[in-house]
Design a protein around this motif. Structure first.
Motif, PDB file in Angstrom:
ATOM      1  N   ALA A 226      40.981  34.011  34.400  1.00  0.00           N
ATOM      2  CA  ALA A 226      41.908  33.886  35.671  1.00  0.00           C
ATOM      3  C   ALA A 226      41.178  34.571  36.644  1.00  0.00           C
ATOM      4  N   PRO A 227      41.795  34.101  37.985  1.00  0.00           N
ATOM      5  CA  PRO A 227      40.965  34.912  39.243  1.00  0.00           C
ATOM      6  C   PRO A 227      41.405  36.242  39.263  1.00  0.00           C
ATOM      7  N   PHE A 228      40.318  36.708  39.991  1.00  0.00           N
ATOM      8  CA  PHE A 228      40.390  38.227  40.336  1.00  0.00           C
ATOM      9  C   PHE A 228      39.852  39.104  39.055  1.00  0.00           C
ATOM     10  N   GLN A 229      39.112  38.375  37.948  1.00  0.00           N
ATOM     11  CA  GLN A 229      38.851  38.913  36.906  1.00  0.00           C
ATOM     12  C   GLN A 229      37.168  39.221  36.911  1.00  0.00           C
ATOM     13  N   ASN A 236      28.701  37.776  46.553  1.00  0.00           N
ATOM     14  CA  ASN A 236      30.048  37.882  46.803  1.00  0.00           C
ATOM     15  C   ASN A 236      30.537  38.620  47.741  1.00  0.00           C
ATOM     16  N   VAL A 296      34.543  28.840  39.389  1.00  0.00           N
ATOM     17  CA  VAL A 296      35.632  27.816  39.446  1.00  0.00           C
ATOM     18  C   VAL A 296      34.955  26.466  39.636  1.00  0.00           C
ATOM     19  N   PHE A 318      39.300  27.825  35.998  1.00  0.00           N
ATOM     20  CA  PHE A 318      38.269  29.072  35.824  1.00  0.00           C
ATOM     21  C   PHE A 318      37.831  29.249  34.603  1.00  0.00           C
ATOM     22  N   PRO A 385      37.719  36.950  43.490  1.00  0.00           N
ATOM     23  CA  PRO A 385      38.575  35.932  42.774  1.00  0.00           C
ATOM     24  C   PRO A 385      37.755  35.246  41.609  1.00  0.00           C
ATOM     25  N   TYR A 386      36.473  35.049  42.019  1.00  0.00           N
ATOM     26  CA  TYR A 386      35.522  34.402  41.061  1.00  0.00           C
ATOM     27  C   TYR A 386      34.286  34.393  41.747  1.00  0.00           C
TER      28      TYR A 386
END
Length: 474
Positions: A226-229, A236, A296, A318, A385-386
Protein backbone atom coordinates in the motif's frame (compact mmCIF):
# COMPACT_ATOMS: atom_id res chain seq x y z
CA UNK A 1 -17.22 20.91 -28.19
CA UNK A 2 -16.70 18.22 -25.55
CA UNK A 3 -16.09 18.40 -21.82
CA UNK A 4 -12.91 16.71 -20.69
CA UNK A 5 -13.38 13.63 -18.51
CA UNK A 6 -12.29 13.88 -14.89
CA UNK A 7 -9.51 11.30 -15.04
CA UNK A 8 -8.02 13.03 -18.11
CA UNK A 9 -8.30 16.45 -16.49
CA UNK A 10 -6.43 15.20 -13.42
CA UNK A 11 -3.24 15.04 -15.51
CA UNK A 12 -3.66 18.75 -16.25
CA UNK A 13 -4.17 19.63 -12.59
CA UNK A 14 -1.03 17.72 -11.56
CA UNK A 15 1.13 19.65 -14.01
CA UNK A 16 3.44 22.34 -12.63
CA UNK A 17 6.50 24.15 -14.03
CA UNK A 18 8.69 21.28 -12.80
CA UNK A 19 6.21 18.40 -13.14
CA UNK A 20 5.45 18.02 -16.85
CA UNK A 21 2.68 15.56 -17.69
CA UNK A 22 3.52 14.43 -21.21
CA UNK A 23 4.66 11.03 -22.43
CA UNK A 24 6.24 10.01 -25.70
CA UNK A 25 8.09 7.63 -27.98
CA UNK A 26 11.51 7.59 -29.61
CA UNK A 27 11.69 5.72 -32.89
CA UNK A 28 14.99 4.93 -34.56
CA UNK A 29 14.57 4.09 -38.24
CA UNK A 30 16.72 3.00 -41.14
CA UNK A 31 16.48 5.65 -43.83
CA UNK A 32 14.79 4.43 -47.03
CA UNK A 33 17.14 3.56 -49.89
CA UNK A 34 17.83 6.51 -52.18
CA UNK A 35 16.28 9.03 -49.76
CA UNK A 36 17.73 12.53 -50.03
CA UNK A 37 18.89 14.37 -46.91
CA UNK A 38 15.75 16.50 -46.62
CA UNK A 39 13.40 14.19 -48.46
CA UNK A 40 12.43 12.01 -45.52
CA UNK A 41 10.99 14.89 -43.52
CA UNK A 42 8.75 15.81 -46.46
CA UNK A 43 7.61 12.17 -46.73
CA UNK A 44 6.71 12.08 -43.02
CA UNK A 45 4.80 15.33 -43.36
CA UNK A 46 2.75 14.03 -46.30
CA UNK A 47 1.92 10.83 -44.43
CA UNK A 48 0.96 12.62 -41.21
CA UNK A 49 -1.21 15.13 -43.06
CA UNK A 50 -3.10 12.28 -44.77
CA UNK A 51 -3.79 10.56 -41.43
CA UNK A 52 -4.78 13.42 -39.15
CA UNK A 53 -8.38 12.22 -39.19
CA UNK A 54 -7.42 8.91 -37.58
CA UNK A 55 -7.23 10.47 -34.11
CA UNK A 56 -8.98 13.40 -32.44
CA UNK A 57 -5.76 14.13 -30.55
CA UNK A 58 -4.09 15.76 -33.53
CA UNK A 59 -6.44 18.71 -34.09
CA UNK A 60 -8.33 19.40 -30.90
CA UNK A 61 -7.19 21.82 -28.23
CA UNK A 62 -8.14 22.86 -24.74
CA UNK A 63 -10.46 25.67 -23.76
CA UNK A 64 -10.15 26.38 -20.02
CA UNK A 65 -13.22 27.26 -17.99
CA UNK A 66 -12.96 30.71 -16.32
CA UNK A 67 -11.96 30.53 -12.64
CA UNK A 68 -11.42 26.75 -13.06
CA UNK A 69 -14.93 26.01 -11.86
CA UNK A 70 -15.24 22.97 -14.15
CA UNK A 71 -13.08 20.66 -16.25
CA UNK A 72 -11.78 22.19 -19.51
CA UNK A 73 -13.44 21.72 -22.90
CA UNK A 74 -12.07 20.20 -26.08
CA UNK A 75 -12.70 21.98 -29.39
CA UNK A 76 -11.54 21.34 -32.96
CA UNK A 77 -8.77 23.92 -33.19
CA UNK A 78 -9.78 26.75 -35.53
CA UNK A 79 -6.11 27.79 -35.81
CA UNK A 80 -4.61 24.34 -36.35
CA UNK A 81 -1.14 24.58 -37.91
CA UNK A 82 0.57 21.28 -38.72
CA UNK A 83 3.94 22.99 -39.14
CA UNK A 84 3.84 24.12 -35.51
CA UNK A 85 3.63 20.50 -34.34
CA UNK A 86 5.91 18.75 -36.87
CA UNK A 87 9.50 19.92 -36.58
CA UNK A 88 12.79 19.14 -38.35
CA UNK A 89 16.03 19.16 -36.33
CA UNK A 90 19.42 17.42 -36.22
CA UNK A 91 21.92 16.18 -33.64
CA UNK A 92 25.50 17.45 -33.79
CA UNK A 93 28.33 15.24 -35.08
CA UNK A 94 29.17 12.45 -34.61
CA UNK A 95 25.43 11.73 -34.38
CA UNK A 96 25.82 8.90 -31.88
CA UNK A 97 23.24 7.47 -29.47
CA UNK A 98 24.46 9.63 -26.57
CA UNK A 99 23.96 12.87 -28.52
CA UNK A 100 20.48 11.76 -29.61
CA UNK A 101 19.36 10.90 -26.07
CA UNK A 102 20.73 14.18 -24.74
CA UNK A 103 18.71 16.07 -27.34
CA UNK A 104 15.54 14.09 -26.58
CA UNK A 105 15.98 14.68 -22.84
CA UNK A 106 16.11 18.43 -23.48
CA UNK A 107 13.01 18.32 -25.67
CA UNK A 108 11.18 16.24 -23.07
CA UNK A 109 12.06 18.83 -20.40
CA UNK A 110 9.86 21.46 -22.09
CA UNK A 111 6.15 21.73 -21.31
CA UNK A 112 3.64 21.59 -24.14
CA UNK A 113 1.84 24.77 -25.21
CA UNK A 114 -1.72 24.53 -23.86
CA UNK A 115 -3.01 27.02 -26.43
CA UNK A 116 -2.34 24.40 -29.15
CA UNK A 117 -3.23 20.73 -29.61
CA UNK A 118 -1.14 18.94 -27.00
CA UNK A 119 1.45 17.09 -29.09
CA UNK A 120 4.72 17.62 -30.95
CA UNK A 121 6.65 15.44 -33.39
CA UNK A 122 10.34 15.86 -34.27
CA UNK A 123 12.15 14.28 -37.22
CA UNK A 124 15.79 14.14 -36.10
CA UNK A 125 18.54 13.95 -38.73
CA UNK A 126 22.32 13.66 -38.40
CA UNK A 127 22.49 10.12 -36.99
CA UNK A 128 25.26 7.72 -37.89
CA UNK A 129 24.74 4.45 -39.81
CA UNK A 130 22.21 5.97 -42.24
CA UNK A 131 19.57 6.24 -39.53
CA UNK A 132 16.96 8.85 -38.67
CA UNK A 133 14.96 9.28 -35.45
CA UNK A 134 11.44 10.44 -34.67
CA UNK A 135 10.52 11.72 -31.22
CA UNK A 136 6.84 12.25 -30.37
CA UNK A 137 5.41 13.71 -27.18
CA UNK A 138 1.74 13.89 -26.20
CA UNK A 139 0.12 15.19 -23.03
CA UNK A 140 -1.09 12.44 -20.72
CA UNK A 141 -4.53 14.11 -20.52
CA UNK A 142 -5.03 12.95 -24.13
CA UNK A 143 -3.85 9.39 -23.91
CA UNK A 144 -2.81 6.40 -21.78
CA UNK A 145 -0.41 3.57 -22.63
CA UNK A 146 -2.85 1.34 -24.51
CA UNK A 147 -4.50 4.20 -26.42
CA UNK A 148 -1.01 5.51 -27.15
CA UNK A 149 -0.05 2.25 -28.79
CA UNK A 150 -3.14 2.42 -30.99
CA UNK A 151 -2.35 6.02 -31.94
CA UNK A 152 1.26 5.25 -32.84
CA UNK A 153 0.28 2.24 -34.93
CA UNK A 154 -2.08 4.52 -36.90
CA UNK A 155 1.04 6.22 -38.27
CA UNK A 156 2.98 3.03 -38.93
CA UNK A 157 2.65 0.46 -41.72
CA UNK A 158 3.32 -3.25 -42.09
CA UNK A 159 5.41 -2.77 -45.26
CA UNK A 160 7.75 -0.12 -46.69
CA UNK A 161 5.01 1.08 -49.01
CA UNK A 162 2.51 3.13 -46.94
CA UNK A 163 -0.98 1.67 -46.93
CA UNK A 164 -3.90 3.50 -48.48
CA UNK A 165 -5.92 5.15 -45.72
CA UNK A 166 -9.55 5.96 -46.64
CA UNK A 167 -10.44 9.64 -46.28
CA UNK A 168 -12.76 10.64 -43.41
CA UNK A 169 -16.49 10.04 -43.80
CA UNK A 170 -17.05 13.74 -43.21
CA UNK A 171 -14.58 16.56 -43.85
CA UNK A 172 -12.94 18.00 -40.77
CA UNK A 173 -14.61 21.20 -39.56
CA UNK A 174 -12.83 23.54 -37.14
CA UNK A 175 -14.91 25.01 -34.32
CA UNK A 176 -15.29 28.59 -33.28
CA UNK A 177 -13.70 29.18 -29.90
CA UNK A 178 -16.53 29.82 -27.42
CA UNK A 179 -16.65 33.05 -25.43
CA UNK A 180 -16.10 33.08 -21.68
CA UNK A 181 -19.83 33.74 -21.20
CA UNK A 182 -20.78 30.68 -23.29
CA UNK A 183 -18.31 28.54 -21.36
CA UNK A 184 -19.65 29.74 -18.02
CA UNK A 185 -23.26 29.04 -19.01
CA UNK A 186 -22.29 25.52 -20.09
CA UNK A 187 -20.32 24.98 -16.88
CA UNK A 188 -23.23 26.25 -14.79
CA UNK A 189 -25.61 23.78 -16.41
CA UNK A 190 -23.13 21.00 -15.82
CA UNK A 191 -22.57 22.04 -12.21
CA UNK A 192 -26.27 21.49 -11.52
CA UNK A 193 -26.33 18.04 -13.08
CA UNK A 194 -22.87 16.94 -11.92
CA UNK A 195 -23.60 16.69 -8.17
CA UNK A 196 -26.59 14.49 -8.93
CA UNK A 197 -24.48 12.19 -11.10
CA UNK A 198 -21.73 12.19 -8.50
CA UNK A 199 -24.18 11.30 -5.74
CA UNK A 200 -25.48 8.41 -7.85
CA UNK A 201 -21.91 7.17 -8.26
CA UNK A 202 -21.00 7.61 -4.60
CA UNK A 203 -22.71 4.44 -3.31
CA UNK A 204 -20.89 2.37 -5.94
CA UNK A 205 -17.53 3.83 -5.02
CA UNK A 206 -18.11 3.50 -1.26
CA UNK A 207 -19.54 0.02 -1.73
CA UNK A 208 -16.46 -1.10 -3.62
CA UNK A 209 -14.24 0.28 -0.86
CA UNK A 210 -16.28 -1.51 1.84
CA UNK A 211 -16.08 -4.77 -0.10
CA UNK A 212 -12.32 -4.40 -0.34
CA UNK A 213 -12.08 -3.75 3.40
CA UNK A 214 -14.14 -6.88 4.20
CA UNK A 215 -11.86 -8.96 1.97
CA UNK A 216 -8.85 -7.55 3.80
CA UNK A 217 -10.30 -8.42 7.24
CA UNK A 218 -11.06 -11.97 6.15
CA UNK A 219 -7.69 -12.83 4.59
CA UNK A 220 -4.94 -14.79 6.35
CA UNK A 221 -2.09 -14.17 3.86
CA UNK A 222 -0.10 -10.90 3.90
CA UNK A 223 -1.83 -7.76 2.72
CA UNK A 224 -0.88 -6.31 -0.65
CA UNK A 225 1.55 -3.41 -0.65
CA UNK A 226 0.00 0.00 0.00
CA UNK A 227 1.16 3.61 -0.46
CA UNK A 228 3.44 5.34 2.04
CA UNK A 229 5.16 2.09 3.05
CA UNK A 230 8.19 2.87 0.87
CA UNK A 231 11.67 3.73 2.17
CA UNK A 232 13.48 6.90 1.10
CA UNK A 233 15.93 6.67 -1.85
CA UNK A 234 18.00 9.27 -3.74
CA UNK A 235 15.37 9.48 -6.49
CA UNK A 236 12.51 10.18 -4.10
CA UNK A 237 12.69 13.97 -4.01
CA UNK A 238 11.07 17.13 -5.31
CA UNK A 239 11.44 17.55 -9.06
CA UNK A 240 13.39 20.04 -11.11
CA UNK A 241 12.11 20.88 -14.63
CA UNK A 242 15.00 18.97 -16.24
CA UNK A 243 15.14 15.35 -17.35
CA UNK A 244 17.60 12.59 -18.20
CA UNK A 245 16.78 9.74 -20.57
CA UNK A 246 18.39 6.38 -21.25
CA UNK A 247 17.33 3.45 -23.40
CA UNK A 248 18.25 -0.19 -23.82
CA UNK A 249 16.79 -3.59 -24.52
CA UNK A 250 16.91 -7.23 -23.51
CA UNK A 251 15.86 -10.26 -25.52
CA UNK A 252 12.17 -11.19 -25.24
CA UNK A 253 13.10 -14.86 -25.77
CA UNK A 254 15.42 -14.74 -22.76
CA UNK A 255 12.70 -13.13 -20.63
CA UNK A 256 10.23 -15.83 -21.71
CA UNK A 257 12.76 -18.57 -20.93
CA UNK A 258 13.02 -17.33 -17.32
CA UNK A 259 9.23 -17.02 -17.15
CA UNK A 260 8.74 -20.62 -18.34
CA UNK A 261 11.40 -21.99 -16.00
CA UNK A 262 9.74 -20.61 -12.85
CA UNK A 263 6.08 -20.58 -13.93
CA UNK A 264 5.74 -16.81 -13.68
CA UNK A 265 4.43 -14.20 -16.14
CA UNK A 266 6.43 -11.97 -18.46
CA UNK A 267 5.43 -9.00 -16.31
CA UNK A 268 6.75 -10.75 -13.18
CA UNK A 269 10.13 -11.29 -14.85
CA UNK A 270 10.20 -7.69 -16.11
CA UNK A 271 9.55 -6.44 -12.56
CA UNK A 272 12.27 -8.78 -11.27
CA UNK A 273 14.74 -7.36 -13.82
CA UNK A 274 13.87 -3.82 -12.69
CA UNK A 275 14.16 -4.86 -9.03
CA UNK A 276 17.54 -6.49 -9.61
CA UNK A 277 18.84 -3.44 -11.49
CA UNK A 278 17.63 -1.03 -8.80
CA UNK A 279 19.13 -3.16 -6.05
CA UNK A 280 22.50 -3.37 -7.83
CA UNK A 281 22.49 0.37 -8.61
CA UNK A 282 21.58 1.50 -5.08
CA UNK A 283 24.00 -0.97 -3.50
CA UNK A 284 26.85 0.34 -5.66
CA UNK A 285 26.06 3.84 -4.36
CA UNK A 286 25.80 2.69 -0.74
CA UNK A 287 22.12 3.72 -0.74
CA UNK A 288 20.26 0.36 -0.68
CA UNK A 289 17.51 0.55 1.98
CA UNK A 290 16.98 -2.36 4.36
CA UNK A 291 13.27 -2.27 3.44
CA UNK A 292 11.98 -3.34 0.04
CA UNK A 293 11.36 -0.73 -2.63
CA UNK A 294 7.73 -0.24 -3.63
CA UNK A 295 6.66 0.21 -7.25
CA UNK A 296 3.41 1.57 -8.64
CA UNK A 297 2.38 -0.14 -11.87
CA UNK A 298 -0.25 1.53 -14.07
CA UNK A 299 -2.88 -0.98 -15.19
CA UNK A 300 -5.23 -0.54 -18.12
CA UNK A 301 -8.94 -0.90 -17.34
CA UNK A 302 -9.87 -0.16 -20.94
CA UNK A 303 -12.76 -2.17 -22.36
CA UNK A 304 -12.30 -3.98 -25.69
CA UNK A 305 -14.75 -1.68 -27.49
CA UNK A 306 -12.86 1.49 -26.41
CA UNK A 307 -9.32 0.54 -27.47
CA UNK A 308 -9.19 3.15 -30.21
CA UNK A 309 -10.49 5.96 -27.99
CA UNK A 310 -7.77 8.49 -27.18
CA UNK A 311 -8.25 9.10 -23.47
CA UNK A 312 -7.24 7.56 -20.14
CA UNK A 313 -8.66 4.31 -18.78
CA UNK A 314 -6.07 3.42 -16.19
CA UNK A 315 -5.74 2.41 -12.57
CA UNK A 316 -2.68 1.32 -10.58
CA UNK A 317 -1.43 -1.54 -8.45
CA UNK A 318 1.27 -1.34 -5.79
CA UNK A 319 3.90 -4.07 -5.85
CA UNK A 320 6.79 -4.81 -3.51
CA UNK A 321 9.99 -5.25 -5.54
CA UNK A 322 11.55 -7.46 -2.82
CA UNK A 323 14.85 -5.58 -3.06
CA UNK A 324 15.56 -6.66 0.52
CA UNK A 325 16.06 -10.22 -0.79
CA UNK A 326 19.57 -10.90 -2.11
CA UNK A 327 18.93 -14.19 -3.96
CA UNK A 328 17.51 -13.46 -7.47
CA UNK A 329 15.08 -16.40 -7.72
CA UNK A 330 13.73 -15.86 -4.21
CA UNK A 331 13.25 -12.21 -5.14
CA UNK A 332 11.35 -13.21 -8.29
CA UNK A 333 9.15 -15.59 -6.25
CA UNK A 334 8.32 -12.79 -3.80
CA UNK A 335 7.47 -10.42 -6.67
CA UNK A 336 5.26 -13.07 -8.26
CA UNK A 337 3.34 -13.47 -4.97
CA UNK A 338 3.08 -9.69 -4.61
CA UNK A 339 1.59 -9.25 -8.10
CA UNK A 340 -0.99 -11.95 -7.41
CA UNK A 341 -2.13 -10.15 -4.24
CA UNK A 342 -2.10 -6.78 -6.00
CA UNK A 343 -4.24 -8.08 -8.85
CA UNK A 344 -6.73 -9.55 -6.39
CA UNK A 345 -7.04 -6.17 -4.67
CA UNK A 346 -7.53 -4.46 -8.02
CA UNK A 347 -10.25 -6.92 -9.06
CA UNK A 348 -12.15 -6.22 -5.86
CA UNK A 349 -12.99 -2.75 -7.19
CA UNK A 350 -14.97 -2.64 -10.46
CA UNK A 351 -13.31 -0.81 -13.35
CA UNK A 352 -16.13 1.76 -13.56
CA UNK A 353 -15.74 2.55 -9.85
CA UNK A 354 -12.04 3.26 -10.35
CA UNK A 355 -12.98 5.81 -12.99
CA UNK A 356 -15.84 7.25 -10.90
CA UNK A 357 -13.45 8.70 -8.31
CA UNK A 358 -12.56 11.37 -10.87
CA UNK A 359 -16.13 12.70 -10.71
CA UNK A 360 -15.32 14.25 -7.34
CA UNK A 361 -12.29 16.23 -8.56
CA UNK A 362 -12.39 19.96 -7.78
CA UNK A 363 -10.38 21.63 -10.56
CA UNK A 364 -9.32 24.82 -8.78
CA UNK A 365 -8.39 23.05 -5.53
CA UNK A 366 -6.51 20.25 -7.30
CA UNK A 367 -4.45 22.58 -9.47
CA UNK A 368 -3.57 24.94 -6.61
CA UNK A 369 -2.63 22.04 -4.33
CA UNK A 370 -0.28 20.61 -6.99
CA UNK A 371 1.41 23.98 -7.50
CA UNK A 372 1.91 24.55 -3.77
CA UNK A 373 3.20 20.99 -3.26
CA UNK A 374 5.74 21.56 -6.02
CA UNK A 375 6.74 25.14 -5.15
CA UNK A 376 7.51 24.35 -1.51
CA UNK A 377 9.19 21.00 -2.30
CA UNK A 378 6.90 19.14 0.09
CA UNK A 379 8.02 15.80 -1.39
CA UNK A 380 11.38 16.27 0.36
CA UNK A 381 9.65 16.39 3.75
CA UNK A 382 7.79 13.08 3.98
CA UNK A 383 8.12 9.39 3.31
CA UNK A 384 7.43 8.64 -0.39
CA UNK A 385 4.13 6.97 -1.32
CA UNK A 386 6.19 4.63 -3.50
CA UNK A 387 9.70 4.61 -4.94
CA UNK A 388 9.40 4.13 -8.68
CA UNK A 389 6.84 3.95 -11.50
CA UNK A 390 7.11 0.83 -13.69
CA UNK A 391 4.92 0.45 -16.78
CA UNK A 392 4.91 -2.55 -19.10
CA UNK A 393 3.01 -2.12 -22.39
CA UNK A 394 2.90 -4.93 -25.00
CA UNK A 395 3.92 -3.93 -28.50
CA UNK A 396 3.83 -5.54 -31.95
CA UNK A 397 6.00 -8.65 -32.57
CA UNK A 398 6.52 -7.79 -36.25
CA UNK A 399 8.39 -5.14 -38.23
CA UNK A 400 6.78 -1.73 -38.81
CA UNK A 401 7.60 1.16 -41.15
CA UNK A 402 7.16 4.93 -41.10
CA UNK A 403 7.00 6.67 -44.48
CA UNK A 404 9.04 3.87 -46.05
CA UNK A 405 11.68 3.69 -43.29
CA UNK A 406 12.01 0.48 -41.28
CA UNK A 407 11.46 0.92 -37.54
CA UNK A 408 14.61 -0.56 -35.98
CA UNK A 409 14.02 0.41 -32.33
CA UNK A 410 10.95 1.75 -30.51
CA UNK A 411 11.65 3.19 -27.07
CA UNK A 412 9.06 4.61 -24.64
CA UNK A 413 9.67 7.85 -22.76
CA UNK A 414 7.48 8.75 -19.81
CA UNK A 415 7.24 11.06 -16.82
CA UNK A 416 8.51 11.18 -13.26
CA UNK A 417 6.22 12.90 -10.78
CA UNK A 418 6.74 14.94 -7.63
CA UNK A 419 8.56 12.78 -5.10
CA UNK A 420 9.09 9.96 -7.60
CA UNK A 421 12.03 11.03 -9.74
CA UNK A 422 12.34 7.82 -11.78
CA UNK A 423 9.99 6.21 -14.29
CA UNK A 424 10.79 2.86 -15.95
CA UNK A 425 8.64 2.18 -19.00
CA UNK A 426 8.92 -1.02 -21.00
CA UNK A 427 7.45 -1.86 -24.39
CA UNK A 428 8.10 -4.94 -26.50
CA UNK A 429 8.83 -4.64 -30.21
CA UNK A 430 9.67 -7.57 -32.47
CA UNK A 431 11.92 -9.77 -30.31
CA UNK A 432 13.14 -7.07 -27.95
CA UNK A 433 11.96 -5.77 -24.62
CA UNK A 434 12.69 -2.06 -25.04
CA UNK A 435 13.40 -0.13 -21.84
CA UNK A 436 13.10 3.62 -21.40
CA UNK A 437 14.34 5.29 -18.22
CA UNK A 438 13.03 8.82 -17.69
CA UNK A 439 14.34 10.60 -14.60
CA UNK A 440 14.73 13.94 -12.94
CA UNK A 441 18.15 15.26 -13.91
CA UNK A 442 19.31 15.66 -10.31
CA UNK A 443 17.71 12.48 -8.94
CA UNK A 444 19.54 10.03 -11.22
CA UNK A 445 22.67 11.83 -12.51
CA UNK A 446 24.27 8.61 -13.82
CA UNK A 447 21.20 7.16 -15.52
CA UNK A 448 23.32 5.22 -18.04
CA UNK A 449 24.75 3.17 -15.18
CA UNK A 450 21.25 2.23 -14.04
CA UNK A 451 20.39 1.18 -17.61
CA UNK A 452 23.52 -1.00 -17.74
CA UNK A 453 22.25 -2.87 -14.68
CA UNK A 454 19.08 -4.01 -16.56
CA UNK A 455 20.74 -6.68 -18.75
CA UNK A 456 23.00 -7.52 -15.82
CA UNK A 457 19.91 -8.25 -13.68
CA UNK A 458 18.53 -10.60 -16.36
CA UNK A 459 21.88 -12.39 -16.57
CA UNK A 460 21.80 -12.74 -12.78
CA UNK A 461 18.42 -14.51 -12.98
CA UNK A 462 19.68 -16.80 -15.75
CA UNK A 463 22.81 -17.67 -13.74
CA UNK A 464 20.69 -18.52 -10.70
CA UNK A 465 18.57 -20.84 -12.83
CA UNK A 466 21.63 -22.54 -14.30
CA UNK A 467 23.34 -22.99 -10.93
CA UNK A 468 21.28 -25.91 -9.51
CA UNK A 469 21.46 -27.77 -12.85
CA UNK A 470 25.25 -27.71 -12.80
CA UNK A 471 25.32 -29.03 -9.24
CA UNK A 472 22.92 -31.84 -10.14
CA UNK A 473 25.06 -33.04 -13.06
CA UNK A 474 28.29 -32.95 -10.99
Amino acid sequence: MERMKGIDASFLYLETPSNHMHVGMLWILKRPAGDAAGGYFAAVRRLLESRLHLSKTYRRRLVPVPFDIDHPLWIEDPDFDLDFHLRHIAVPPPGDRAKLLEQVARLHSRALDRSRPLWEMYVIEGLADDQVAVYIKIHHCCIDGMAGTELMVSLLDFAPEPREVPPPDKPWVPERAPTDLEILVRASVHSVASPLRSLRRLPKVIGAGVALGRRALGRTEPMPAAPFQAPKTPFNRALTPHRRYAVGEVSLDRVKAVKNAVGATVNDVVLAICAGALRRYLDAHGELPAESLLAVCPVSVRQENTKAVANNAVSAMFVSLATDIAEPLARLAAIRAATVHAKEALKAIPAHALQDWSAFAAPLVAAQAARLYSRYKVADLHRPPYNVIISNVPGPPFALYLAGAELVHSYPISLPIEGIGLNITIMSYRNDVAIGLTADREAVPDIERLMAEMPAALAELEAALAGPKKKKSA
